[in-house]
Design a protein around this motif. Sequence first.
Motif, PDB file in Angstrom:
ATOM      1  N   ASN A 187      30.323  55.218  70.479  1.00  0.00           N
ATOM      2  CA  ASN A 187      30.586  54.943  71.896  1.00  0.00           C
ATOM      3  C   ASN A 187      32.073  54.793  72.215  1.00  0.00           C
ATOM      4  N   ALA A 188      32.871  54.333  71.271  1.00  0.00           N
ATOM      5  CA  ALA A 188      34.289  54.062  71.546  1.00  0.00           C
ATOM      6  C   ALA A 188      34.992  55.334  72.014  1.00  0.00           C
ATOM      7  N   GLY A 189      35.810  55.192  73.025  1.00  0.00           N
ATOM      8  CA  GLY A 189      36.543  56.341  73.527  1.00  0.00           C
ATOM      9  C   GLY A 189      37.599  55.901  74.524  1.00  0.00           C
ATOM     10  N   ILE A 190      38.465  56.820  74.874  1.00  0.00           N
ATOM     11  CA  ILE A 190      39.482  56.547  75.891  1.00  0.00           C
ATOM     12  C   ILE A 190      39.391  57.620  76.969  1.00  0.00           C
ATOM     13  N   PHE A 191      39.746  57.224  78.184  1.00  0.00           N
ATOM     14  CA  PHE A 191      39.767  58.147  79.318  1.00  0.00           C
ATOM     15  C   PHE A 191      41.169  58.129  79.897  1.00  0.00           C
ATOM     16  N   GLU A 192      41.907  59.177  79.615  1.00  0.00           N
ATOM     17  CA  GLU A 192      43.273  59.298  80.118  1.00  0.00           C
ATOM     18  C   GLU A 192      43.395  60.610  80.878  1.00  0.00           C
ATOM     19  N   THR A 193      43.983  60.541  82.042  1.00  0.00           N
ATOM     20  CA  THR A 193      44.111  61.733  82.878  1.00  0.00           C
ATOM     21  C   THR A 193      45.552  62.210  82.903  1.00  0.00           C
ATOM     22  N   GLY A 194      45.712  63.428  83.343  1.00  0.00           N
ATOM     23  CA  GLY A 194      47.036  64.020  83.445  1.00  0.00           C
ATOM     24  C   GLY A 194      46.951  65.509  83.195  1.00  0.00           C
ATOM     25  N   LYS A 195      47.674  66.287  83.977  1.00  0.00           N
ATOM     26  CA  LYS A 195      47.689  67.730  83.765  1.00  0.00           C
ATOM     27  C   LYS A 195      48.308  68.033  82.407  1.00  0.00           C
ATOM     28  N   ILE A 196      47.813  69.091  81.784  1.00  0.00           N
ATOM     29  CA  ILE A 196      48.174  69.359  80.403  1.00  0.00           C
ATOM     30  C   ILE A 196      49.683  69.527  80.225  1.00  0.00           C
ATOM     31  N   ASP A 250      50.166  62.111  73.429  1.00  0.00           N
ATOM     32  CA  ASP A 250      49.028  61.832  74.314  1.00  0.00           C
ATOM     33  C   ASP A 250      47.811  62.653  73.881  1.00  0.00           C
ATOM     34  N   ILE A 251      48.032  63.933  73.634  1.00  0.00           N
ATOM     35  CA  ILE A 251      46.933  64.824  73.259  1.00  0.00           C
ATOM     36  C   ILE A 251      46.352  64.411  71.917  1.00  0.00           C
ATOM     37  N   GLU A 252      47.218  64.119  70.967  1.00  0.00           N
ATOM     38  CA  GLU A 252      46.749  63.724  69.636  1.00  0.00           C
ATOM     39  C   GLU A 252      45.978  62.414  69.680  1.00  0.00           C
ATOM     40  N   ARG A 253      46.398  61.483  70.548  1.00  0.00           N
ATOM     41  CA  ARG A 253      45.680  60.210  70.667  1.00  0.00           C
ATOM     42  C   ARG A 253      44.272  60.431  71.213  1.00  0.00           C
ATOM     43  N   ASN A 254      44.159  61.270  72.212  1.00  0.00           N
ATOM     44  CA  ASN A 254      42.826  61.568  72.766  1.00  0.00           C
ATOM     45  C   ASN A 254      41.925  62.204  71.729  1.00  0.00           C
ATOM     46  N   VAL A 267      33.966  69.836  85.478  1.00  0.00           N
ATOM     47  CA  VAL A 267      35.193  69.068  85.723  1.00  0.00           C
ATOM     48  C   VAL A 267      35.534  69.214  87.205  1.00  0.00           C
ATOM     49  N   PRO A 268      35.286  68.179  88.019  1.00  0.00           N
ATOM     50  CA  PRO A 268      35.373  68.320  89.471  1.00  0.00           C
ATOM     51  C   PRO A 268      36.763  68.140  90.067  1.00  0.00           C
ATOM     52  N   ALA A 269      37.750  67.761  89.236  1.00  0.00           N
ATOM     53  CA  ALA A 269      39.076  67.490  89.789  1.00  0.00           C
ATOM     54  C   ALA A 269      40.138  67.808  88.748  1.00  0.00           C
ATOM     55  N   PRO A 270      41.378  68.025  89.178  1.00  0.00           N
ATOM     56  CA  PRO A 270      42.446  68.327  88.224  1.00  0.00           C
ATOM     57  C   PRO A 270      42.769  67.118  87.334  1.00  0.00           C
ATOM     58  N   GLY A 271      43.422  67.411  86.227  1.00  0.00           N
ATOM     59  CA  GLY A 271      43.971  66.359  85.384  1.00  0.00           C
ATOM     60  C   GLY A 271      43.043  65.818  84.321  1.00  0.00           C
ATOM     61  N   MET A 272      41.889  66.453  84.111  1.00  0.00           N
ATOM     62  CA  MET A 272      40.934  65.930  83.139  1.00  0.00           C
ATOM     63  C   MET A 272      40.604  66.923  82.031  1.00  0.00           C
ATOM     64  N   ALA A 273      41.448  67.931  81.854  1.00  0.00           N
ATOM     65  CA  ALA A 273      41.149  68.997  80.898  1.00  0.00           C
ATOM     66  C   ALA A 273      41.041  68.467  79.470  1.00  0.00           C
ATOM     67  N   ILE A 274      41.970  67.628  79.052  1.00  0.00           N
ATOM     68  CA  ILE A 274      41.971  67.154  77.665  1.00  0.00           C
ATOM     69  C   ILE A 274      40.777  66.244  77.421  1.00  0.00           C
ATOM     70  N   TYR A 275      40.500  65.348  78.345  1.00  0.00           N
ATOM     71  CA  TYR A 275      39.343  64.466  78.180  1.00  0.00           C
ATOM     72  C   TYR A 275      38.060  65.293  78.122  1.00  0.00           C
ATOM     73  N   ALA A 276      37.912  66.231  79.046  1.00  0.00           N
ATOM     74  CA  ALA A 276      36.705  67.061  79.065  1.00  0.00           C
ATOM     75  C   ALA A 276      36.564  67.849  77.773  1.00  0.00           C
ATOM     76  N   MET A 277      37.683  68.327  77.249  1.00  0.00           N
ATOM     77  CA  MET A 277      37.647  69.056  75.988  1.00  0.00           C
ATOM     78  C   MET A 277      37.124  68.170  74.857  1.00  0.00           C
ATOM     79  N   THR A 278      37.584  66.923  74.809  1.00  0.00           N
ATOM     80  CA  THR A 278      37.142  66.045  73.718  1.00  0.00           C
ATOM     81  C   THR A 278      35.651  65.753  73.811  1.00  0.00           C
ATOM     82  N   LYS A 279      35.146  65.589  75.020  1.00  0.00           N
ATOM     83  CA  LYS A 279      33.717  65.313  75.167  1.00  0.00           C
ATOM     84  C   LYS A 279      32.878  66.565  74.926  1.00  0.00           C
ATOM     85  N   SER A 280      33.408  67.723  75.256  1.00  0.00           N
ATOM     86  CA  SER A 280      32.712  68.966  74.929  1.00  0.00           C
ATOM     87  C   SER A 280      32.622  69.154  73.421  1.00  0.00           C
TER      88      SER A 280
END
Length: 246
Positions: free
Chosen positions: A91-100, A107-111, A147-160
Amino acid sequence: MGKLNGKRALVTGGSRGIGAAIARRLAAEGADVAITYQRSAEAAEKVAAEIRATGRKAVAIAADSADSRSGEAAVAATVAKLGGLDILVNNAGIFETGKIEELSLADIERNLAVNVTAVVLASRAAILHFGPGSRIINIGSCLASQVPAPGMAIYAMTKSALVGLTKGLARDLGATGTTVNVVHPGPTDTDMNPAAGDHAEGQRQRIALGHYGTADDIAASVAFLASEDGRHITGAELAVDGGVNA
């Protein structure tokens, strides 16, 4: 008699929100439970104390979610304190937003470390202690598929990535009777995403049922998959999102 009597569970990130609700529900079904926490030692111990008050064993384990190997250490501690492990809830995870283009490599490596690598390593460690009919349940996100809004590409990738891991492990472990599934929460009323928060109305408008879910909604689905009732479900994605992606 609970459906999980005699089972030993580890819930990562279990000091609050969805993780705490999952830990309480698994204990209510009869499991002994270990939870991990990063900073909220007091909150984690409160959850563990609530579980112990019901007659189940519970332990809170410090784990730095930014250290991808922390899951391995948490598995070892769970086995030492509970005498084994049957259910792993990542369950542990982080949610960080930002355009790539705005995110640093750090930041990317932490996610990736928290949301993907730690899950892989915890799962690998848990499998070594599993008996027949064990469970891995990964907590994904409705953003894994839309992904309904900008800035969530990295988070969405990790969950995918958790979807592919879930399906692959389901194949790898099927012969042992161990099931591996991923639960995708939608907008859920927690301190991280309150139903009365500044960004709640836009999310609510996308939900077919018209309202946020609760942490207990997620916990109920996890408990079902962890029980014998879910024994023939593996490699599946279960959306508990009120129809946000319908």
